[in-house]
Write a protein that holds these residues in place. Structure first.
Motif, PDB file in Angstrom:
ATOM      1  N   MET A 181       0.819  -1.210   0.000  1.00 50.87           N
ATOM      2  CA  MET A 181       0.000   0.000   0.000  1.00 50.87           C
ATOM      3  C   MET A 181       0.858   1.267   0.000  1.00 50.87           C
ATOM      4  N   LEU A 182       1.979   1.243   0.710  1.00 51.76           N
ATOM      5  CA  LEU A 182       2.865   2.416   0.704  1.00 51.76           C
ATOM      6  C   LEU A 182       3.466   2.612  -0.687  1.00 51.76           C
ATOM      7  N   ASP A 183       3.818   1.477  -1.324  1.00 52.55           N
ATOM      8  CA  ASP A 183       4.323   1.540  -2.703  1.00 52.55           C
ATOM      9  C   ASP A 183       3.296   2.192  -3.619  1.00 52.55           C
ATOM     10  N   LYS A 184       2.033   1.772  -3.454  1.00 49.64           N
ATOM     11  CA  LYS A 184       0.971   2.314  -4.304  1.00 49.64           C
ATOM     12  C   LYS A 184       0.755   3.805  -4.044  1.00 49.64           C
ATOM     13  N   LEU A 185       0.836   4.204  -2.780  1.00 43.34           N
ATOM     14  CA  LEU A 185       0.662   5.622  -2.451  1.00 43.34           C
ATOM     15  C   LEU A 185       1.717   6.489  -3.127  1.00 43.34           C
ATOM     16  N   MET A 186       2.888   5.921  -3.362  1.00 39.46           N
ATOM     17  CA  MET A 186       3.960   6.693  -4.002  1.00 39.46           C
ATOM     18  C   MET A 186       3.903   6.619  -5.522  1.00 39.46           C
ATOM     19  N   ASP A 187       3.021   5.767  -6.045  1.00 41.16           N
ATOM     20  CA  ASP A 187       2.975   5.607  -7.501  1.00 41.16           C
ATOM     21  C   ASP A 187       1.687   6.171  -8.096  1.00 41.16           C
ATOM     22  N   ASP A 188       0.724   5.292  -8.434  1.00 33.35           N
ATOM     23  CA  ASP A 188      -0.441   5.820  -9.141  1.00 33.35           C
ATOM     24  C   ASP A 188      -1.723   5.635  -8.331  1.00 33.35           C
ATOM     25  N   PHE A 189      -1.708   6.093  -7.087  1.00 32.27           N
ATOM     26  CA  PHE A 189      -2.874   5.921  -6.220  1.00 32.27           C
ATOM     27  C   PHE A 189      -3.952   6.920  -6.600  1.00 32.27           C
ATOM     28  N   GLU A 190      -5.187   6.422  -6.769  1.00 35.68           N
ATOM     29  CA  GLU A 190      -6.295   7.308  -7.134  1.00 35.68           C
ATOM     30  C   GLU A 190      -7.169   7.595  -5.932  1.00 35.68           C
ATOM     31  N   GLY A 191      -7.501   8.868  -5.739  1.00 33.47           N
ATOM     32  CA  GLY A 191      -8.395   9.245  -4.640  1.00 33.47           C
ATOM     33  C   GLY A 191      -7.681   9.262  -3.295  1.00 33.47           C
ATOM     34  N   ASN A 192      -8.461   9.202  -2.211  1.00 35.14           N
ATOM     35  CA  ASN A 192      -7.912   9.261  -0.855  1.00 35.14           C
ATOM     36  C   ASN A 192      -7.820   7.861  -0.244  1.00 35.14           C
ATOM     37  N   LEU A 193      -6.822   7.675   0.600  1.00 36.31           N
ATOM     38  CA  LEU A 193      -6.658   6.390   1.288  1.00 36.31           C
ATOM     39  C   LEU A 193      -7.462   6.388   2.590  1.00 36.31           C
ATOM     40  N   ASN A 194      -8.405   5.453   2.693  1.00 33.61           N
ATOM     41  CA  ASN A 194      -9.134   5.266   3.949  1.00 33.61           C
ATOM     42  C   ASN A 194      -9.146   3.771   4.279  1.00 33.61           C
ATOM     43  N   THR A 195      -9.741   3.416   5.408  1.00 31.40           N
ATOM     44  CA  THR A 195      -9.679   2.009   5.847  1.00 31.40           C
ATOM     45  C   THR A 195     -10.409   1.077   4.879  1.00 31.40           C
ATOM     46  N   SER A 196     -11.546   1.528   4.334  1.00 30.63           N
ATOM     47  CA  SER A 196     -12.291   0.615   3.449  1.00 30.63           C
ATOM     48  C   SER A 196     -11.515   0.370   2.148  1.00 30.63           C
ATOM     49  N   LYS A 197     -10.832   1.414   1.653  1.00 32.59           N
ATOM     50  CA  LYS A 197     -10.043   1.230   0.432  1.00 32.59           C
ATOM     51  C   LYS A 197      -8.858   0.297   0.706  1.00 32.59           C
ATOM     52  N   TRP A 198      -8.222   0.485   1.872  1.00 30.54           N
ATOM     53  CA  TRP A 198      -7.095  -0.381   2.264  1.00 30.54           C
ATOM     54  C   TRP A 198      -7.563  -1.839   2.328  1.00 30.54           C
ATOM     55  N   ALA A 199      -8.731  -2.054   2.986  1.00 30.49           N
ATOM     56  CA  ALA A 199      -9.265  -3.415   3.143  1.00 30.49           C
ATOM     57  C   ALA A 199      -9.533  -4.055   1.780  1.00 30.49           C
ATOM     58  N   LYS A 200     -10.131  -3.284   0.886  1.00 29.04           N
ATOM     59  CA  LYS A 200     -10.482  -3.813  -0.437  1.00 29.04           C
ATOM     60  C   LYS A 200      -9.223  -4.143  -1.245  1.00 29.04           C
ATOM     61  N   MET A 201      -8.252  -3.231  -1.215  1.00 29.58           N
ATOM     62  CA  MET A 201      -7.059  -3.405  -2.060  1.00 29.58           C
ATOM     63  C   MET A 201      -6.112  -4.479  -1.540  1.00 29.58           C
ATOM     64  N   THR A 202      -6.196  -4.766  -0.242  1.00 27.92           N
ATOM     65  CA  THR A 202      -5.308  -5.802   0.306  1.00 27.92           C
ATOM     66  C   THR A 202      -6.069  -7.098   0.600  1.00 27.92           C
ATOM     67  N   ASN A 203      -7.362  -7.093   0.254  1.00 26.01           N
ATOM     68  CA  ASN A 203      -8.188  -8.282   0.438  1.00 26.01           C
ATOM     69  C   ASN A 203      -8.177  -8.735   1.901  1.00 26.01           C
ATOM     70  N   THR A 204      -8.418  -7.769   2.792  1.00 22.30           N
ATOM     71  CA  THR A 204      -8.401  -8.083   4.219  1.00 22.30           C
ATOM     72  C   THR A 204      -9.636  -7.438   4.877  1.00 22.30           C
ATOM     73  N   SER A 205      -9.797  -7.625   6.177  1.00 17.60           N
ATOM     74  CA  SER A 205     -10.974  -7.083   6.874  1.00 17.60           C
ATOM     75  C   SER A 205     -10.752  -5.604   7.226  1.00 17.60           C
ATOM     76  N   GLN A 206     -11.866  -4.924   7.535  1.00 18.67           N
ATOM     77  CA  GLN A 206     -11.781  -3.517   7.963  1.00 18.67           C
ATOM     78  C   GLN A 206     -10.934  -3.385   9.227  1.00 18.67           C
ATOM     79  N   ASP A 207     -11.093  -4.366  10.157  1.00 17.66           N
ATOM     80  CA  ASP A 207     -10.330  -4.324  11.411  1.00 17.66           C
ATOM     81  C   ASP A 207      -8.829  -4.419  11.149  1.00 17.66           C
ATOM     82  N   SER A 208      -8.444  -5.353  10.253  1.00 16.22           N
ATOM     83  CA  SER A 208      -7.010  -5.506   9.921  1.00 16.22           C
ATOM     84  C   SER A 208      -6.486  -4.247   9.241  1.00 16.22           C
ATOM     85  N   ALA A 209      -7.323  -3.674   8.373  1.00 13.16           N
ATOM     86  CA  ALA A 209      -6.923  -2.449   7.672  1.00 13.16           C
ATOM     87  C   ALA A 209      -6.670  -1.329   8.675  1.00 13.16           C
ATOM     88  N   LEU A 210      -7.583  -1.193   9.635  1.00 11.50           N
ATOM     89  CA  LEU A 210      -7.423  -0.133  10.645  1.00 11.50           C
ATOM     90  C   LEU A 210      -6.170  -0.367  11.487  1.00 11.50           C
TER      91      LEU A 210
END
Length: 365
Positions: free
Chosen positions: A307-336
């Motif tokens: 996710m840090l790699d993506k933030l430095m490259d071509d990340f679209e929009g704002n990073l929030n917990t739900s986007k983190w969870a979706k992009m890493t295929n994990t739960s909201q709790d793990s993302a938080l």
């Protein structure tokens, strides 16, 4: 309709007045030398990163000139995999994107800088893997067999900007162009890139894809001029920024006499800007390197690295917990937990807007 330059008696004996651009040519040469010197100091790994970033821009922008918007993440993945670089994003692929990536890599990263009709046919086949351009079936990996006009305007209001040489002339036209490209040793190498681009696009030998292939030939010649099989500046990015004037100058030259001085000046100015703007890519790579030197040892898992790699490259929009969870295929709790961990370590910070729009940004880049 008027007469086009390829119909003139002395075609393709293109001419120019070197006195009108000699100081500009010397300035671009100097900038090119400075950039290559700066890149040389980067070291092997960072040079590879800068090359990757430039190629991504080249592929995205040469397609955008033709009105095609490609997915940056798939482009990054396709190039990284082919260059053998580590990549932490989605490794999905797209035949069309893989095709244009293979074309660009063959033109620039390959030691073999000679042109042949077979090589051009291979590039064309890579651009159109389904044998279609949009909905239309086209001739792939062969010179076109029909007429070619560059037209704008709706039905009944068409404006013909240019008409290319007739199909029966293409074999001899392309033979002459390829022989010149491979054997012309006396022409200054940046000037040769300008002439090659104009000459090829004037012949317009394919049903479609002529612009992308002209820019690939240009990049091949520029990589020859740089003396390296890597790209550190993107001519296509600059052409895309100046797309309107690009088409205007081409139309003007193709309807003129054989003096192409104004085209050479336009091309060299465009090249100058692309080299100046390349410093942004090199600086981004250096910043990214410093970021990882400082923070790599602080990470708790691979999700954070991705996710840090993506933030430095071509990340679209704002990073929030739900986007983190979706992009890493994990739960909201793990993302938080992942995000909170990075905030506690001073790598991410919470952006100013709170409430439902809470999002996070990198602290150091």
């Amino acid at each position: 309709m008027g007469i086009y330059i390829h119909q003139l008696k002395n075609w393709p004996n293109l001419q120019w007045n070197e006195q009108e651009f000699i100081s500009l040519l010397s300035e671009v040469r100097n900038l090119q030398g400075k950039l290559m010197g700066k890149v040389e100091l980067l070291g092997f790994e960072l040079k590879g990163e800068a090359n990757l970033e430039t190629l991504i821009q080249d592929v995205l922008q040469t397609s955008e000139i033709e009105g095609e918007i490609l997915n940056p993440e798939i482009v990054r993945s396709s190039i990284a995999i082919r260059l053998g670089l580590e990549y932490f994003g989605l490794e999905q692929s797209d035949r069309h994107i893989d095709g244009i990536v293979e074309l660009m890599l063959d033109a620039t990263q390959n030691d073999n800088k000679t042109l042949t009709s077979e090589r051009l046919f291979g590039w064309h086949a890579a651009l159109f893997p389904t044998g279609r351009s949009g909905m239309h079936k086209i001739e792939v990996a062969n010179w076109r067999s029909g007429a070619m006009q560059v037209v704008s305007g709706g039905m009944g209001r068409e404006i013909v900007h240019y008409e290319a040489p007739k199909a029966e002339r293409l074999a001899s036209e392309m033979k002459q162009f390829i022989d010149w490209y491979n054997n012309e040793q006396n022409l200054e190498s940046l000037l040769k890139a300008a002439v090659a681009h104009l000459w090829f696009i004037t012949i317009h030998p394919f049903d479609d894809g002529n612009g992308r292939i002209a820019r690939a030939i240009t990049d091949m010649q520029l990589s020859k001029s740089d003396g390296v099989n890597q790209r550190f500046y993107s001519m296509s990015t600059e052409i895309n920024k100046q797309k309107k004037s690009y088409y205007t100058i081409l139309e003007r030259i193709q309807k003129g006499d054989l003096d192409i001085t104004v085209w050479v000046i336009w091309f060299l100015k465009c090249l100058k800007n692309s080299i100046l703007h390349s410093n942004a890519i090199v600086d981004k790579v250096i910043k990214k390197h410093h970021f990882w030197v400082k923070n790599a040892g602080l990470l708790s898992n691979e999700r954070q690295q991705k996710m840090l790699d993506k933030l430095m490259d071509d990340f679209e929009g704002n990073l929030n917990t739900s986007k983190w969870a979706k992009m890493t295929n994990t739960s909201q709790d793990s993302a938080l937990r992942d995000i909170t961990d990075l905030v506690n370590k001073g790598i991410l910070i919470k952006a100013n807007s709170g409430g439902r729009s809470t999002h996070y940004i990198l602290k150091d880049i």
